[in-house]
Design a protein around this motif. Sequence first.
Motif, PDB file in Angstrom:
ATOM      1  N   MET A   1       2.544 -14.888  -1.220  1.00 53.38           N
ATOM      2  CA  MET A   1       1.586 -13.817  -1.395  1.00 53.38           C
ATOM      3  C   MET A   1       2.201 -12.514  -0.864  1.00 53.38           C
ATOM      4  SD  MET A   1      -2.297 -13.411   0.066  1.00 53.38           S
ATOM      5  CE  MET A   1      -2.911 -14.712  -0.954  1.00 53.38           C
ATOM      6  N   ARG A   2       2.028 -11.456  -1.610  1.00 54.61           N
ATOM      7  CA  ARG A   2       2.578 -10.159  -1.230  1.00 54.61           C
ATOM      8  C   ARG A   2       1.761  -9.523  -0.106  1.00 54.61           C
ATOM      9  NH1 ARG A   2       3.744  -4.983  -5.099  1.00 54.61           N
ATOM     10  NH2 ARG A   2       4.277  -3.606  -3.399  1.00 54.61           N
ATOM     11  N   LEU A   3       2.458  -8.888   0.815  1.00 52.92           N
ATOM     12  CA  LEU A   3       1.802  -8.170   1.901  1.00 52.92           C
ATOM     13  C   LEU A   3       1.783  -6.679   1.595  1.00 52.92           C
ATOM     14  CD1 LEU A   3       3.367  -9.940   4.989  1.00 52.92           C
ATOM     15  CD2 LEU A   3       1.119 -10.327   3.980  1.00 52.92           C
ATOM     16  N   PHE A   4       0.746  -6.023   2.052  1.00 56.70           N
ATOM     17  CA  PHE A   4       0.579  -4.587   1.900  1.00 56.70           C
ATOM     18  C   PHE A   4       0.382  -3.998   3.284  1.00 56.70           C
ATOM     19  CE2 PHE A   4      -0.841  -6.562  -1.983  1.00 56.70           C
ATOM     20  CZ  PHE A   4      -0.303  -5.762  -2.968  1.00 56.70           C
ATOM     21  N   SER A   5       0.224  -2.687   3.366  1.00 55.19           N
ATOM     22  CA  SER A   5      -0.108  -2.073   4.644  1.00 55.19           C
ATOM     23  C   SER A   5      -1.238  -1.082   4.440  1.00 55.19           C
ATOM     24  CB  SER A   5       1.101  -1.384   5.274  1.00 55.19           C
ATOM     25  OG  SER A   5       1.553  -0.334   4.464  1.00 55.19           O
ATOM     26  N   CYS A   6      -2.075  -0.979   5.449  1.00 57.52           N
ATOM     27  CA  CYS A   6      -3.161   0.000   5.451  1.00 57.52           C
ATOM     28  C   CYS A   6      -2.520   1.383   5.532  1.00 57.52           C
ATOM     29  CB  CYS A   6      -4.058  -0.248   6.665  1.00 57.52           C
ATOM     30  SG  CYS A   6      -5.313   1.022   6.925  1.00 57.52           S
ATOM     31  N   ASP A   7      -2.866   2.284   4.603  1.00 56.97           N
ATOM     32  CA  ASP A   7      -2.227   3.594   4.631  1.00 56.97           C
ATOM     33  C   ASP A   7      -2.835   4.524   5.681  1.00 56.97           C
ATOM     34  OD1 ASP A   7      -3.677   5.677   2.047  1.00 56.97           O
ATOM     35  OD2 ASP A   7      -4.608   4.108   3.207  1.00 56.97           O
ATOM     36  N   PHE A   8      -3.817   4.047   6.419  1.00 59.42           N
ATOM     37  CA  PHE A   8      -4.394   4.840   7.505  1.00 59.42           C
ATOM     38  C   PHE A   8      -3.688   4.547   8.826  1.00 59.42           C
ATOM     39  CE2 PHE A   8      -7.475   5.958  10.774  1.00 59.42           C
ATOM     40  CZ  PHE A   8      -7.851   7.226  10.357  1.00 59.42           C
ATOM     41  N   CYS A   9      -3.461   3.247   9.103  1.00 60.73           N
ATOM     42  CA  CYS A   9      -2.877   2.877  10.402  1.00 60.73           C
ATOM     43  C   CYS A   9      -1.586   2.064  10.288  1.00 60.73           C
ATOM     44  CB  CYS A   9      -3.898   2.107  11.227  1.00 60.73           C
ATOM     45  SG  CYS A   9      -4.236   0.448  10.592  1.00 60.73           S
ATOM     46  N   ASN A  10      -1.172   1.751   9.065  1.00 61.64           N
ATOM     47  CA  ASN A  10       0.051   0.987   8.792  1.00 61.64           C
ATOM     48  C   ASN A  10       0.003  -0.481   9.199  1.00 61.64           C
ATOM     49  OD1 ASN A  10       1.508   3.079   7.523  1.00 61.64           O
ATOM     50  ND2 ASN A  10       1.925   3.963   9.524  1.00 61.64           N
ATOM     51  N   GLN A  11      -1.176  -0.997   9.506  1.00 59.92           N
ATOM     52  CA  GLN A  11      -1.327  -2.422   9.809  1.00 59.92           C
ATOM     53  C   GLN A  11      -1.030  -3.234   8.556  1.00 59.92           C
ATOM     54  OE1 GLN A  11      -2.163  -4.209  12.617  1.00 59.92           O
ATOM     55  NE2 GLN A  11      -2.066  -6.086  11.425  1.00 59.92           N
ATOM     56  N   VAL A  12      -0.301  -4.335   8.709  1.00 61.15           N
ATOM     57  CA  VAL A  12      -0.052  -5.229   7.584  1.00 61.15           C
ATOM     58  C   VAL A  12      -1.372  -5.877   7.173  1.00 61.15           C
ATOM     59  CG1 VAL A  12       1.125  -7.349   6.867  1.00 61.15           C
ATOM     60  CG2 VAL A  12       2.325  -5.673   8.274  1.00 61.15           C
ATOM     61  N   VAL A  13      -1.650  -5.871   5.862  1.00 65.66           N
ATOM     62  CA  VAL A  13      -2.866  -6.493   5.330  1.00 65.66           C
ATOM     63  C   VAL A  13      -2.495  -7.355   4.130  1.00 65.66           C
ATOM     64  CG1 VAL A  13      -4.452  -4.684   6.112  1.00 65.66           C
ATOM     65  CG2 VAL A  13      -3.398  -4.482   3.872  1.00 65.66           C
ATOM     66  N   HIS A  14      -3.301  -8.368   3.874  1.00 66.50           N
ATOM     67  CA  HIS A  14      -3.125  -9.237   2.719  1.00 66.50           C
ATOM     68  C   HIS A  14      -3.957  -8.694   1.563  1.00 66.50           C
ATOM     69  CE1 HIS A  14      -1.120 -12.458   4.969  1.00 66.50           C
ATOM     70  NE2 HIS A  14      -1.864 -12.034   5.963  1.00 66.50           N
ATOM     71  N   PHE A  15      -3.598  -9.071   0.360  1.00 64.83           N
ATOM     72  CA  PHE A  15      -4.336  -8.637  -0.823  1.00 64.83           C
ATOM     73  C   PHE A  15      -5.815  -9.015  -0.719  1.00 64.83           C
ATOM     74  CE2 PHE A  15      -6.006  -9.419  -5.088  1.00 64.83           C
ATOM     75  CZ  PHE A  15      -5.809  -8.170  -5.654  1.00 64.83           C
ATOM     76  N   ASP A  16      -6.105 -10.161  -0.128  1.00 62.11           N
ATOM     77  CA  ASP A  16      -7.491 -10.646  -0.016  1.00 62.11           C
ATOM     78  C   ASP A  16      -8.321  -9.908   1.031  1.00 62.11           C
ATOM     79  OD1 ASP A  16      -7.003 -12.507  -1.989  1.00 62.11           O
ATOM     80  OD2 ASP A  16      -6.510 -14.101  -0.574  1.00 62.11           O
ATOM     81  N   ASN A  17      -7.679  -9.135   1.908  1.00 58.18           N
ATOM     82  CA  ASN A  17      -8.423  -8.410   2.932  1.00 58.18           C
ATOM     83  C   ASN A  17      -9.331  -7.353   2.299  1.00 58.18           C
ATOM     84  OD1 ASN A  17      -5.726  -9.110   4.528  1.00 58.18           O
ATOM     85  ND2 ASN A  17      -7.376  -8.881   6.001  1.00 58.18           N
ATOM     86  N   ARG A  18     -10.562  -7.291   2.756  1.00 59.47           N
ATOM     87  CA  ARG A  18     -11.487  -6.242   2.318  1.00 59.47           C
ATOM     88  C   ARG A  18     -11.568  -5.122   3.341  1.00 59.47           C
ATOM     89  NH1 ARG A  18     -16.518  -8.260  -0.861  1.00 59.47           N
ATOM     90  NH2 ARG A  18     -15.552  -9.755  -2.239  1.00 59.47           N
ATOM     91  N   GLN A  19     -11.113  -5.419   4.540  1.00 55.12           N
ATOM     92  CA  GLN A  19     -11.195  -4.474   5.648  1.00 55.12           C
ATOM     93  C   GLN A  19      -9.943  -4.627   6.508  1.00 55.12           C
ATOM     94  OE1 GLN A  19     -14.937  -4.732   7.627  1.00 55.12           O
ATOM     95  NE2 GLN A  19     -14.227  -3.705   9.457  1.00 55.12           N
ATOM     96  N   CYS A  20      -9.433  -3.499   7.004  1.00 52.74           N
ATOM     97  CA  CYS A  20      -8.269  -3.545   7.895  1.00 52.74           C
ATOM     98  C   CYS A  20      -8.703  -4.106   9.249  1.00 52.74           C
ATOM     99  CB  CYS A  20      -7.683  -2.139   8.062  1.00 52.74           C
ATOM    100  SG  CYS A  20      -6.291  -2.077   9.208  1.00 52.74           S
ATOM    101  N   VAL A  21      -7.951  -5.078   9.747  1.00 56.33           N
ATOM    102  CA  VAL A  21      -8.304  -5.706  11.021  1.00 56.33           C
ATOM    103  C   VAL A  21      -7.986  -4.802  12.208  1.00 56.33           C
ATOM    104  CG1 VAL A  21      -8.099  -8.061  10.158  1.00 56.33           C
ATOM    105  CG2 VAL A  21      -6.107  -6.938  11.127  1.00 56.33           C
ATOM    106  N   SER A  22      -7.165  -3.772  12.002  1.00 52.78           N
ATOM    107  CA  SER A  22      -6.796  -2.866  13.087  1.00 52.78           C
ATOM    108  C   SER A  22      -7.741  -1.663  13.196  1.00 52.78           C
ATOM    109  CB  SER A  22      -5.355  -2.390  12.898  1.00 52.78           C
ATOM    110  OG  SER A  22      -4.988  -1.498  13.916  1.00 52.78           O
ATOM    111  N   CYS A  23      -7.861  -0.887  12.115  1.00 54.47           N
ATOM    112  CA  CYS A  23      -8.664   0.347  12.179  1.00 54.47           C
ATOM    113  C   CYS A  23     -10.078   0.183  11.624  1.00 54.47           C
ATOM    114  CB  CYS A  23      -7.954   1.496  11.454  1.00 54.47           C
ATOM    115  SG  CYS A  23      -7.848   1.305   9.654  1.00 54.47           S
ATOM    116  N   GLY A  24     -10.341  -0.911  10.911  1.00 56.00           N
ATOM    117  CA  GLY A  24     -11.681  -1.183  10.420  1.00 56.00           C
ATOM    118  C   GLY A  24     -12.042  -0.532   9.089  1.00 56.00           C
TER     119      GLY A  24
END
Length: 60
Positions: free
Chosen positions: A1-24
């Motif tokens: 599965m490909r990983l992405f990053s939140c463009d607000f805080c750069n936290q690594v996120v998965h495609f299935d994530n609906r919310q960033c676990v770092s910045c919310g």
Amino acid sequence: MRLFSCDFCNQVVHFDNRQCVSCGHRLGFDPELMAMYALESAGGTQWQLAGKPFETPPRR
């Protein structure tokens, strides 16, 4: 599965994530750019980019 990053805080996120676990921030996927973007409410049911809307992610 490909990983992405939140463009607000750069936290690594998965495609299935609906919310960033770092910045919310809520997350949205742009299939044309193959990029994940942080979103914030623009009132009602509308959303706007919360990160860096004028910087495009690098193509892979």
